[in-house]
Scaffold this motif. Sequence first.
Motif, PDB file in Angstrom:
ATOM      1  N   THR A 121       0.986  -1.018  -0.301  1.00 40.52           N
ATOM      2  CA  THR A 121       0.112   0.170  -0.376  1.00 40.52           C
ATOM      3  C   THR A 121       0.777   0.718   0.343  1.00 40.52           C
ATOM      4  O   THR A 121       2.130   0.590   0.154  1.00 40.52           O
ATOM      5  N   LEU A 122       0.408   2.484  -0.467  1.00 42.00           N
ATOM      6  CA  LEU A 122       0.154   3.571  -0.717  1.00 42.00           C
ATOM      7  C   LEU A 122      -0.639   4.457  -0.484  1.00 42.00           C
ATOM      8  O   LEU A 122      -1.490   4.711  -0.529  1.00 42.00           O
ATOM      9  N   THR A 123      -0.051   5.109   0.847  1.00 45.40           N
ATOM     10  CA  THR A 123      -0.645   5.946   1.354  1.00 45.40           C
ATOM     11  C   THR A 123       0.409   7.630   1.842  1.00 45.40           C
ATOM     12  O   THR A 123       0.863   7.553   2.089  1.00 45.40           O
ATOM     13  N   ALA A 124      -0.918   8.698   0.565  1.00 45.12           N
ATOM     14  CA  ALA A 124      -0.252   9.500   1.018  1.00 45.12           C
ATOM     15  C   ALA A 124      -1.386  10.769   2.347  1.00 45.12           C
ATOM     16  O   ALA A 124      -1.979  10.705   2.269  1.00 45.12           O
ATOM     17  N   ARG A 125       0.182  11.575   2.178  1.00 50.05           N
ATOM     18  CA  ARG A 125      -0.685  12.603   3.127  1.00 50.05           C
ATOM     19  C   ARG A 125      -0.682  13.896   3.121  1.00 50.05           C
ATOM     20  O   ARG A 125       0.166  14.526   2.360  1.00 50.05           O
ATOM     21  N   LEU A 126      -1.922  14.070   2.586  1.00 47.33           N
ATOM     22  CA  LEU A 126      -2.405  15.697   2.176  1.00 47.33           C
ATOM     23  C   LEU A 126      -1.875  17.147   3.343  1.00 47.33           C
ATOM     24  O   LEU A 126      -2.264  16.938   4.460  1.00 47.33           O
ATOM     25  N   LYS A 127      -1.723  17.490   2.338  1.00 46.36           N
ATOM     26  CA  LYS A 127      -0.924  19.561   3.199  1.00 46.36           C
ATOM     27  C   LYS A 127      -2.941  19.711   3.437  1.00 46.36           C
ATOM     28  O   LYS A 127      -3.088  19.676   2.459  1.00 46.36           O
TER      29      LYS A 127
END
Length: 298
Positions: A121-127
């Motif tokens: 899994t790839l999880t992005a943290r959003l600004k």
Amino acid sequence: NLANYLSITPQITVRETYWSRGDDQARADNRSGDRTFYNAGLTVGSRLYKVFDAGIFNWDKIRHDIRPEILYSYIPYVRQENVPGYLPRFGSCLESFTFFASPGTTAFYEQNAVAWALTNTLTARLKGKAPNSAAGYLEVLRFKLFQSYDINEAKKDMAGSTDERRPLSDFGLELDINPHPYLSFAARNKYSVYNGWKEMNYDLGLGDWRGDRLSVGYRYTLDAIEEFNAELRAIITARLSGRAAVRLDRINDRIVENAVGLFWAEQCWGVGVDYLKTHDDERFMLKVTLSGLAMFGI
């Protein structure tokens, strides 16, 4: 510390089934009966991850998780005599792990199998949009592979038989890509190491901030189904929406279904009408929804 890198989860399910029948097929020896059986399982898994700087779109960081898992499932032999055919078939912990149905077709079946799965899994943290605002998270990608191995099938006595042992299950593939809240792609495929591709299912979704949605799909099952599906849902006004859908049968070279419809939504109720046309039928459907209740149609 092994506990920081490895998880071990045992599980056991015990089921007791009792039946009684009074139909014309009932006899003294099968009028009633019961069976008790259990399913024991053990899952061993781990999780590895690393966080990277992103600097693209509105992604601040990206976390890559790798999750390998191994499951063992055991169901002992249960005698089948006098078991009525209407009893429900029970699933095993192997099925919940791989999402594949076990080869047993009766209510009670024997199982001695091991399965593996690998999930990335790839999880992005959003600004945050404002300074000091809380960050959001988006699962950009999920990719899972899994397969099982039937120990009983591998040990089966083949003396006098022309068939071959086939202990390996279908190879399962699940892929979800969601780079943006308005864009998604999903794949659910099965590949047989003995016969090639058995199932392929793809779905692409496009949306916007208003709630409009376009979905395009492809369905393939070996020697059974090959279809293209498309559906458009559009917001016309604050309360009125419309839809149009089509399903194309590639095997028989025909349109399975065309559909168009309108739906009016109020706070506590909604009403809509659909027109559906298949290769051999045409009909109108009236749909009514009430708040807190399911939709029903006429």
